[in-house]
Design a protein around this motif. Structure first.
Motif, PDB file in Angstrom:
ATOM      1  N   GLY A  38       0.821  -1.232  -0.101  1.00  0.00           N
ATOM      2  CA  GLY A  38      -0.162   0.155   0.005  1.00  0.00           C
ATOM      3  C   GLY A  38       0.779   1.050   0.075  1.00  0.00           C
ATOM      4  N   SER A  39       2.103   1.164  -0.015  1.00  0.00           N
ATOM      5  CA  SER A  39       3.115   2.322   0.062  1.00  0.00           C
ATOM      6  C   SER A  39       2.942   3.016  -1.559  1.00  0.00           C
ATOM      7  CB  SER A  39       4.508   1.903   0.424  1.00  0.00           C
ATOM      8  OG  SER A  39       4.938   1.059  -0.518  1.00  0.00           O
ATOM      9  N   GLY A  40       2.574   2.183  -2.446  1.00  0.00           N
ATOM     10  CA  GLY A  40       2.516   2.875  -3.883  1.00  0.00           C
ATOM     11  C   GLY A  40       3.317   2.260  -4.695  1.00  0.00           C
ATOM     12  N   LYS A  41       4.263   1.206  -4.492  1.00  0.00           N
ATOM     13  CA  LYS A  41       5.251   0.645  -5.228  1.00  0.00           C
ATOM     14  C   LYS A  41       4.508   0.224  -6.848  1.00  0.00           C
ATOM     15  CE  LYS A  41       6.429  -2.823  -2.426  1.00  0.00           C
ATOM     16  NZ  LYS A  41       5.280  -2.832  -1.613  1.00  0.00           N
ATOM     17  N   ALA A  45       4.819   1.567 -11.038  1.00  0.00           N
ATOM     18  CA  ALA A  45       5.130   0.687 -12.079  1.00  0.00           C
ATOM     19  C   ALA A  45       4.038   0.733 -13.074  1.00  0.00           C
ATOM     20  CB  ALA A  45       5.156  -0.772 -11.363  1.00  0.00           C
ATOM     21  N   LYS A  46       2.673   0.607 -12.631  1.00  0.00           N
ATOM     22  CA  LYS A  46       1.397   0.663 -13.536  1.00  0.00           C
ATOM     23  C   LYS A  46       1.607   2.185 -14.345  1.00  0.00           C
ATOM     24  CE  LYS A  46      -1.381  -2.813 -11.373  1.00  0.00           C
ATOM     25  NZ  LYS A  46      -2.435  -2.979 -10.576  1.00  0.00           N
ATOM     26  N   ILE A  47       1.626   3.200 -13.525  1.00  0.00           N
ATOM     27  CA  ILE A  47       1.593   4.541 -14.120  1.00  0.00           C
ATOM     28  C   ILE A  47       2.720   4.689 -15.178  1.00  0.00           C
ATOM     29  CG2 ILE A  47       2.137   7.143 -13.681  1.00  0.00           C
ATOM     30  CD1 ILE A  47       0.593   6.574 -10.918  1.00  0.00           C
ATOM     31  N   MET A  48       3.890   4.171 -14.796  1.00  0.00           N
ATOM     32  CA  MET A  48       4.834   4.249 -15.767  1.00  0.00           C
ATOM     33  C   MET A  48       4.387   3.663 -17.347  1.00  0.00           C
ATOM     34  SD  MET A  48       8.643   4.831 -14.295  1.00  0.00           S
ATOM     35  CE  MET A  48       8.403   2.956 -13.105  1.00  0.00           C
ATOM     36  N   ALA A  49       3.892   2.500 -17.119  1.00  0.00           N
ATOM     37  CA  ALA A  49       3.430   1.585 -18.042  1.00  0.00           C
ATOM     38  C   ALA A  49       2.246   2.107 -19.058  1.00  0.00           C
ATOM     39  CB  ALA A  49       3.192   0.052 -17.563  1.00  0.00           C
ATOM     40  N   GLY A  50       1.658   3.228 -18.387  1.00  0.00           N
ATOM     41  CA  GLY A  50       0.295   3.738 -18.892  1.00  0.00           C
ATOM     42  C   GLY A  50      -1.236   3.169 -18.522  1.00  0.00           C
ATOM     43  N   HIS A  51      -1.325   2.558 -17.390  1.00  0.00           N
ATOM     44  CA  HIS A  51      -2.473   2.070 -17.162  1.00  0.00           C
ATOM     45  C   HIS A  51      -3.424   3.174 -17.102  1.00  0.00           C
ATOM     46  CE1 HIS A  51      -5.435  -0.265 -14.894  1.00  0.00           C
ATOM     47  NE2 HIS A  51      -4.833  -1.352 -15.158  1.00  0.00           N
ATOM     48  N   LEU A  82      10.027   0.371 -22.833  1.00  0.00           N
ATOM     49  CA  LEU A  82      10.044   0.097 -21.542  1.00  0.00           C
ATOM     50  C   LEU A  82       9.069  -1.298 -21.281  1.00  0.00           C
ATOM     51  CD1 LEU A  82       9.789   1.527 -18.654  1.00  0.00           C
ATOM     52  CD2 LEU A  82       7.408   1.983 -19.182  1.00  0.00           C
ATOM     53  N   PHE A  83       9.686  -2.038 -20.405  1.00  0.00           N
ATOM     54  CA  PHE A  83       8.912  -3.337 -20.267  1.00  0.00           C
ATOM     55  C   PHE A  83       8.689  -3.384 -18.467  1.00  0.00           C
ATOM     56  CE2 PHE A  83       8.756  -7.693 -18.674  1.00  0.00           C
ATOM     57  CZ  PHE A  83       8.303  -8.368 -19.781  1.00  0.00           C
ATOM     58  N   LEU A  84       7.330  -3.999 -18.589  1.00  0.00           N
ATOM     59  CA  LEU A  84       6.807  -4.238 -16.989  1.00  0.00           C
ATOM     60  C   LEU A  84       6.544  -5.772 -16.854  1.00  0.00           C
ATOM     61  CD1 LEU A  84       5.522  -3.424 -14.249  1.00  0.00           C
ATOM     62  CD2 LEU A  84       3.463  -2.923 -15.361  1.00  0.00           C
ATOM     63  N   ALA A  85       7.432  -6.325 -15.895  1.00  0.00           N
ATOM     64  CA  ALA A  85       6.980  -7.669 -15.460  1.00  0.00           C
ATOM     65  C   ALA A  85       6.148  -7.572 -14.475  1.00  0.00           C
ATOM     66  CB  ALA A  85       8.217  -8.410 -14.989  1.00  0.00           C
ATOM     67  N   LEU A 199      14.504  -1.536 -12.506  1.00  0.00           N
ATOM     68  CA  LEU A 199      13.875  -1.002 -11.373  1.00  0.00           C
ATOM     69  C   LEU A 199      13.264  -2.182 -10.668  1.00  0.00           C
ATOM     70  CD1 LEU A 199      13.346   1.559  -9.615  1.00  0.00           C
ATOM     71  CD2 LEU A 199      11.338   1.841 -10.927  1.00  0.00           C
ATOM     72  N   VAL A 200      13.720  -2.749  -9.645  1.00  0.00           N
ATOM     73  CA  VAL A 200      13.043  -4.003  -9.209  1.00  0.00           C
ATOM     74  C   VAL A 200      12.439  -3.335  -7.634  1.00  0.00           C
ATOM     75  CG1 VAL A 200      13.817  -5.964  -7.949  1.00  0.00           C
ATOM     76  CG2 VAL A 200      15.165  -5.046  -9.946  1.00  0.00           C
ATOM     77  N   ILE A 201      11.173  -3.815  -7.993  1.00  0.00           N
ATOM     78  CA  ILE A 201      10.076  -3.527  -6.888  1.00  0.00           C
ATOM     79  C   ILE A 201       9.927  -4.759  -6.128  1.00  0.00           C
ATOM     80  CG2 ILE A 201       7.665  -2.848  -6.281  1.00  0.00           C
ATOM     81  CD1 ILE A 201       7.717  -1.362  -8.751  1.00  0.00           C
ATOM     82  N   THR A 202      10.219  -4.519  -4.699  1.00  0.00           N
ATOM     83  CA  THR A 202       9.955  -5.843  -3.771  1.00  0.00           C
ATOM     84  C   THR A 202       9.566  -5.682  -2.426  1.00  0.00           C
ATOM     85  OG1 THR A 202      11.042  -7.987  -2.942  1.00  0.00           O
ATOM     86  CG2 THR A 202      12.480  -6.061  -3.513  1.00  0.00           C
ATOM     87  N   HIS A 203       8.942  -6.453  -1.728  1.00  0.00           N
ATOM     88  CA  HIS A 203       8.550  -6.387  -0.610  1.00  0.00           C
ATOM     89  C   HIS A 203       9.799  -6.966   0.538  1.00  0.00           C
ATOM     90  CE1 HIS A 203       5.060  -5.848   1.947  1.00  0.00           C
ATOM     91  NE2 HIS A 203       5.442  -7.136   2.499  1.00  0.00           N
ATOM     92  N   TYR A 204      10.367  -8.033   0.013  1.00  0.00           N
ATOM     93  CA  TYR A 204      11.495  -8.463   0.927  1.00  0.00           C
ATOM     94  C   TYR A 204      12.818  -8.275   0.536  1.00  0.00           C
ATOM     95  CZ  TYR A 204       7.209 -10.967   2.449  1.00  0.00           C
ATOM     96  OH  TYR A 204       6.056 -11.135   2.965  1.00  0.00           O
ATOM     97  N   GLN A 205      13.676  -8.413   1.202  1.00  0.00           N
ATOM     98  CA  GLN A 205      15.112  -8.005   0.852  1.00  0.00           C
ATOM     99  C   GLN A 205      15.754  -9.382   0.448  1.00  0.00           C
ATOM    100  OE1 GLN A 205      17.618  -9.942   2.567  1.00  0.00           O
ATOM    101  NE2 GLN A 205      19.286  -8.919   1.742  1.00  0.00           N
TER     102      GLN A 205
END
Lengths: 254, 474
Positions: A38-41, A45-51, A82-85, A199-205
């Motif tokens: 819920g922090s906006g991560k 990602a979705k905004i950059m991809a154009g959702h 630009l690629f979004l996984a 740009l790697v978005i993750t919850h865990y280390q």
């Protein structure tokens, strides 16, 4: 040359989600964004991809100097490099992986130019082998009935085939067991190159043990609260997100 | 941003813009004029030099047509918009089909060349008939196939030259008074194919007919009769196009198939009518013992299509199958389905129907499966899947399954799915534009059925779907 996010703000409906994000991923580097749920991560990602569900209210994202928001549709941004996984890759019933990736590559060719089938399959099989994906996979429908690990490997396969300039990996580690995590990480590491930013978005280390980042950013409530080198992830693991909130709040009080 | 979710007004899609939307001016030698009465029928009989029994058959049918009400109590009220007095019922340049393309009148030849028919004939067909408005302009069968005794001619030539076979089966599978439009067709029929395959002959390559409407306010009423004698096998394919006119056009065919003991008939349709055509067709096959009839039906385009291919399995172990794909784009209504009549023991039938509704397009499935109580070992499987693209679309399913007695088995499955905005976004993120993404989703949806089509037709089908989807993005 970089993916440069500049004071980006965005809403869903009237609700502000991103409240001024600034960070820069130079080509050749891997940056991680960590943060609580819920922090906006994922929104970032979705905004950059154009959702279409989000409205950008301010700021900009420059990809090698060109504003993403001047590139109209999600498809044009994708073709621009630009690629979004996806965290939750979508199922496309009846469309095989081989045909899907082929259509994606074909969409990048000039009109009238046809993808050579034999070259395509040679390339596809080589990349599948590298990701330890069995050949039989090519005839399965995209993500239909896939396990969590299969879906994520399929995302990395698509990334490998599409060779983006910048890749955003949204919670690619979620739902993976340790073996799948290793395979996916090896796949990403193999794609690290001076010509590509991640740009790697993750919850865990945990993921960052395998994909070692150049920089780590911590996101709290729609803002980057803290940035540092790879050791920040370890410190965060040891001290928890509340530590960031408190630390980040201090300068504001001072 | 998300045009797939926006019910914004879009211009009606002209699906034929790339392939079929062109026409040449033709001087017709024979024209029955506008409107329908007994004199129209006499005119058609005179031009075609019909025998007396056909004249009588037509007039009887005309009376039945007048008596029958429009089936609007169950079907679309759009039928009321057909103005029978405004239609031209017969137009031709002569009743003799040419055996070589060189003899086909210039404008007609150019039309079929643009549609690629002579090229397909050279490549993979055993025989071709090309109908232009009311009559076949070209009809030919490869010598090797003809030498096996296979007959492939127009209906007029069939009834004149092969009366002993023609008369035995004509109008027997579909009675004149079956419905208002079968009666209309029986009154004014012209063109269509007559095929006879002798016992044991297996025609290796498909026979193809192409139906082209060129004239405005015109009604095309072809009549096809295919008889596969014992142990024979044949595949027949039909394609159709019309240019886009301002006014409505009517296409109302009757197709009768007879598969004698152990015979196999496959009937493949890929129709691509322009959006002003009323397409009201009656298709039925009679399968004798151990015979197999399979309808593969693909409906793209038209304003309203009503078509329910049927198989009457009258012999033990007969088998019926309908595989159908219907695509209803903005402003169109595809009202299609299947009827399976189990009239003998151990008969089996399979119906797989997939429909796609886009924009304000409406898809309706109507099915009938009938297994009476005194039969045993009959089986039916029915599957209806619908795909909706955008919130305006509508789909209805009216399956009727009557199975009495307890020695038979029926199975029915239906599903409705949507192409979601998230799916489109996912595909767009890989580089596909919105039209390509929707096209891929639709192609995926029908993929397992497209494999049933002959190779050449599956390529054509994919291309037609791509065109439709491209046109449906605002």
């Amino acid at each position: 040359m970089s993916l440069s996010i500049q004071n980006l703000t965005a809403n869903i409906g009237d609700l502000p989600i991103l409240k001024g994000i600034t960070l820069e991923v130079p080509k050749g580097e891997v940056h991680a964004i960590m943060g609580k749920n819920g922090s906006g991560k994922s929104t970032l990602a979705k905004i950059m991809a154009g959702h279409p569900d989000y409205t950008v209210t301010g700021g900009d994202v420059l990809m090698d100097g060109r504003s993403l928001f001047e590139i109209a549709g999600p498809d044009e941004r994708a073709r621009a490099g630009l690629f979004l996984a996806f965290q939750y890759p979508m199922e496309i019933p009846g469309v095989t992986i081989a045909n899907f990736i082929r259509a994606a590559i074909q969409s990048r060719l000039a009109e009238g130019e046809e993808l050579e089938a034999t070259d395509y399959y040679a390339n596809l099989y080589a990349k599948m082998d590298a990701l330890k994906i069995p050949r039989a996979f090519t005839s399965r429908s995209v993500n239909e009935g896939f396990s969590g690990g299969e879906k994520k490997r399929c995302e990395i396969l698509q990334m490998a085939m599409l060779e983006p300039k910048y890749a955003v990996l949204d919670e690619t580690d979620s739902g993976l067991d340790i073996d799948a995590l290793k395979i996916v990480s090896e796949g990403v590491n193999a794609l690290r190159s001076p010509d590509r930013g991640f740009l790697v978005i993750t919850h865990y280390q945990r993921l960052l043990d395998y994909i070692v980042p150049d920089r780590v950013h911590v996101m709290v409530d729609g803002r980057i609260a803290m940035s540092g080198d790879k050791n920040l992830a370890l410190e965060l693991e040891a001290r928890g997100y509340d530590w960031v909130t408190e630390t980040a709040a201090e300068p504001a009080l001072a | 941003m998300s045009a797939i979710l926006e019910p914004t007004a879009k211009p009606q899609i002209d699906i034929d813009r790339s392939v079929g939307d062109f026409r040449y001016d033709v001087d017709y030698s024979y024209d029955a004029g506008v409107g329908l009465n007994e004199a129209t029928i006499d005119y058609i009989c005179d031009v075609k030099k019909d025998p007396a029994w056909i004249r009588e058959f037509r007039k009887d049918a005309y009376r039945k047509f007048l008596e029958k009400p429009m089936p609007t109590h169950w079907a679309s009220h759009d039928l009321d918009n057909i103005v029978f007095e405004n239609i031209r019922y017969y137009l031709s340049q002569g009743t003799q089909a040419s055996r070589t393309w060189d003899d086909v009148p210039e404008e007609m030849k150019r039309t079929f060349e643009r549609l690629g028919i002579p090229e397909q004939e050279r490549k993979y067909l055993a025989g071709v008939e090309a109908q232009f408005d009311s009559e076949a302009a070209y009809s030919n069968i490869k010598a090797a196939v003809g030498e096996q005794g296979v007959i492939f001619v127009g209906s007029t030539e069939g009834l004149q030259k092969h009366p002993e076979i023609f008369r035995k089966w004509f109008g027997k599978v579909i009675p004149t008074g079956d419905n208002k439009f079968s009666a209309l067709n029986s009154a004014v029929f012209s063109g269509g194919s007559f095929i006879y395959v002798p016992p044991g002959v297996k025609v290796k390559h498909p026979l193809q007919a192409y139906f082209r409407i060129n004239a405005q306010n015109f009604g095309q009423f072809e009549r096809t009769l295919i008889i596969a004698d014992e142990g024979a096998e044949v595949m027949y394919m039909e394609g159709c196009t019309a240019p886009k006119f301002e006014t409505a056009t009517l296409h109302s065919a009757v197709v009768e198939l007879v598969a004698l003991k152990g015979a196999k008939i496959q009937y493949v349709t890929v129709q691509n009518w322009s959006a002003n055509v009323f397409n009201l067709v009656t298709k039925r096959g009679l399968a004798h013992e151990e015979a197999e009839i399979k309808w593969i039906d693909c409906n793209i385009g038209s304003r309203l299509t009503m078509k329910y291919p049927s198989v009457v399995m009258k012999g033990r172990k007969a088998r019926g199958e309908v595989i159908s794909i219907a695509l209803a784009n903005d402003g169109q209504h595809q009202d299609t389905g299947a009827k399976m009549i189990h009239a003998a023991d151990e008969t089996t039938s399979n119906v797989v129907s997939k429909s796609i509704s886009i924009g304000s397009g409406q898809a309706t499935y109507r099915g009938l499966v009938d297994i009476p109580p005194h039969h045993r070992g009959c089986r039916n499987n029915t599957e209806c899947d619908a795909l909706l693209i955008n919130t305006h679309s509508r789909t209805d399913t009216y399956p009727t399954i009557i199975t009495r007695g307890n020695r038979n088995a029926c199975q029915h499955e239906a599903s409705v799915s949507k192409v979601s905005a998230e799916q489109i976004f996912y595909m767009q993120q890989r580089g596909l534009n919105q039209g390509q993404a929707m096209s891929l989703a639709v192609n995926g949806f029908v993929n397992d059925l497209v494999r049933e089509f002959p190779m050449e037709y599956s390529v054509e089908l994919k291309r037609l779907i791509d065109l439709e989807m491209e046109g449906s993005v605002g």
